[in-house]
Design an enzyme around this catalytic site. Structure first.
Site, mmCIF file in Angstrom:
data_model
loop_
_atom_site.group_PDB
_atom_site.id
_atom_site.type_symbol
_atom_site.label_atom_id
_atom_site.label_comp_id
_atom_site.label_asym_id
_atom_site.label_seq_id
_atom_site.Cartn_x
_atom_site.Cartn_y
_atom_site.Cartn_z
ATOM 1 N N GLU A 134 0.816 -1.216 0.000
ATOM 2 C CA GLU A 134 0.000 0.000 0.000
ATOM 3 C C GLU A 134 0.848 1.264 0.000
ATOM 4 O OE1 GLU A 134 -2.940 -0.095 3.194
ATOM 5 O OE2 GLU A 134 -4.527 0.040 1.723
ATOM 6 N N HIS B 68 8.479 -26.257 -1.169
ATOM 7 C CA HIS B 68 7.967 -27.345 -2.009
ATOM 8 C C HIS B 68 6.931 -26.852 -3.009
ATOM 9 C CE1 HIS B 68 9.984 -30.346 0.531
ATOM 10 N NE2 HIS B 68 9.795 -29.426 1.458
ATOM 11 N N LYS C 116 -13.567 0.683 -4.305
ATOM 12 C CA LYS C 116 -14.602 1.035 -3.317
ATOM 13 C C LYS C 116 -15.718 1.818 -3.991
ATOM 14 C CE LYS C 116 -11.772 1.235 0.851
ATOM 15 N NZ LYS C 116 -11.167 2.162 1.812
HETATM 16 O O1 PA5 Z 1 -3.273 1.382 5.957
HETATM 17 C C1 PA5 Z 1 -4.392 1.809 5.665
HETATM 18 O O2 PA5 Z 1 -4.660 3.012 5.722
HETATM 19 C C2 PA5 Z 1 -5.516 0.884 5.264
HETATM 20 O O3 PA5 Z 1 -5.086 -0.398 5.041
HETATM 21 C C3 PA5 Z 1 -6.570 0.863 6.353
HETATM 22 O O4 PA5 Z 1 -5.984 0.458 7.556
HETATM 23 C C4 PA5 Z 1 -7.730 -0.084 6.013
HETATM 24 O O5 PA5 Z 1 -8.260 0.236 4.768
HETATM 25 C C5 PA5 Z 1 -8.830 0.023 7.063
HETATM 26 O O6 PA5 Z 1 -9.285 1.345 7.175
HETATM 27 P P1 PA5 Z 1 -10.218 1.805 8.359
HETATM 28 O O7 PA5 Z 1 -9.443 1.761 9.627
HETATM 29 O O8 PA5 Z 1 -10.597 3.215 8.032
HETATM 30 O O9 PA5 Z 1 -11.389 0.868 8.386
#
Ligand code: PA5
Length: 423
Positions: free
Chosen positions: A276, A297, A409
């Site tokens: 990310e 494996h 989303k």
């Molecule tokens: O690192 C990030 O920002 C994302 O992976 C969020 O943690 C994830 O999308 C969950 O978001 P939220 O805490 O708003 O539900």
């Protein structure tokens, strides 16, 4: 102890090139340490003291103690950065208390929701719903299911069993005020994947009986090491420099390999952090994981002989923490060469042999910690978070946003008929 080494028998990026590139970007370390203005609103994690001071830890421990005394099931409701760090520690360290941790809000599968509700039957249940903006579908919908479950089971007593971790001023905080749930802070200047050392990661760990002071100490000591060492002696900087040079040489994947399955969920945390943070603008190293020796494996063949697009990062544990010696057997199974040998030793030899074979065709990093314990998780969280910041900057991306995940989303919310005025 914490060690970082690098080996590549094909010398893809020479020592001189590493040194020169390191020098060329030598301002980066002091820039990152200075909590630069342009990222100030997302660098709340840079100093663990800000969100994990003694007073804050004491507050979390007190609430966690109450949960452990009253609950035998604690449900962590969250996804991505909201559950990965806590889950990686809780799953790795043996059950430290009588309160078993369950996970929800990380799937939309009705099968899993039904399974969880079945498993919670007859247990004394507490939940912690963690969401930074409380718009995320998985934790939001699971919270609704679990709220109903708790209300039916405990009536007005349900509220005291609900903890919510969200940003101050959010709708989640409003719900807490309105319904009497306990509210914990998801710090505004900390993104999900950097939130291990805040209420987000630390409270569920504490509820599971983990010594969160040791986790925080590991992170603080790692910060000190990364603040005190300069240039290519700084392991986070060296890691960031080499992986970026490798990227320029066509290395587009990095595999985190470990010989202790206890790291399985830590690998998920690590994958999320790098994917990310760096996978954007058409760039980035794709992070994957291998749980050895099992995966040798399967993907082992590709690693050794497939397209050479990969670097490998081994997580090595120095101190033996378990033993099982293979005894001589009456049956001639042709495994007598293992008579009297401890599985610890067998596993270690498998690791050394793998690293030897792989480093002949792949660039290999090794990160060595003393033990799989609270302290080393703190070290690893901080090391990788800081390295990821440096590495993202070298790559030329913003390591703190995730514009790509918004696209799916949008389609999903539209398909589900979500009103556009709800943020
Ligand atoms: O690192 C990030 O920002 C994302 O992976 C969020 O943690 C994830 O999308 C969950 O978001 P939220 O805490 O708003 O539900």
């Amino acid at each position: 102890m914490f060690e970082f080494t690098y080996q590549d028998s094909q010398n893809r990026v020479s020592e001189t090139r590493q040194k020169n590139y390191g020098k060329e970007h030598s301002q980066l370390l002091s820039y990152a340490r200075s909590c630069p203005e342009e990222y100030r609103d997302v660098l709340g994690w840079l100093d663990p003291e800000d969100w994990a001071s003694q007073e804050q830890l004491a507050r979390l421990e007190e609430k966690a103690k109450e949960v452990r005394e009253k609950a035998d099931a604690f449900v962590l409701v969250g996804v991505g950065g909201s559950n990965n760090a806590a889950r990686s520690v809780i799953k790795a360290l043996d059950q430290r208390s009588g309160c078993k941790v369950y996970y929800a809000g990380n799937t939309l599968s009705p099968y899993e929701i039904n399974r969880l509700l079945r498993e919670l039957e007859g247990k004394s249940v507490y939940i912690d719903v963690i969401a930074k903006n409380f718009e995320t579908l998985e934790p939001g919908s699971a919270f609704r299911v679990l709220r109903k479950f708790l209300q039916e089971k405990y009536g007005s007593g349900a509220a005291e069993r609900i903890i919510a971790t969200g940003t101050p001023g959010s709708h989640l905080e409003e719900l807490c005020r309105e319904h009497g749930y306990t509210f914990l802070t998801f710090p505004e200047p900390v993104g999900g994947r950097y939130s291990a050392l805040t209420d987000v990661g630390l409270f569920p760990m504490a509820a599971a009986g983990i010594d969160i002071r040791k986790v925080v100490q590991g992170a603080k000591d790692m910060r000190q090491l990364l603040w005190e060492t300069d240039g290519m002696d700084n392991p986070a900087y060296r890691y960031a420099v080499i992986r970026n040079l490798l990227y320029q040489e066509g290395i587009k994947m990095e595999m985190l390999s470990f010989f202790e399955p206890r790291y399985r969920f830590f690998a998920k945390w690590w994958i999320q952090l790098f994917a990310e943070s760096e996978g954007k603008d058409g760039k980035g190293i794709y992070p994957v994981a291998a749980e050895c020796s099992e995966d040798l494996h399967s993907v082992g063949q590709f690693v050794q002989d497939g397209s050479h697009v990969m670097a490998e990062t081994f997580l090595e544990v120095r101190n033996q923490d378990a033993a099982y010696v293979l005894e001589k057997d009456q049956v001639d199974d042709r495994f007598d060469y293992l008579n009297g040998v401890d599985f610890w030793e067998i596993n270690r030899k498998a690791f050394e042999a793998t690293r030897m074979a792989h480093s002949q065709c792949l660039p290999c990093f090794t990160i060595t910690v003393d033990a799989i314990d609270e302290y080393s998780f703190g070290q690893l969280f901080y090391f990788f978070e800081f390295a990821c910041f440096l590495s993202g900057k070298l790559l030329g991306v913003n390591p703190f946003d995730q514009p790509g995940v918004e696209a799916y989303k949008g389609y999903m919310f539209k398909a589900l008929g979500k009103p556009e005025n709800i943020e």
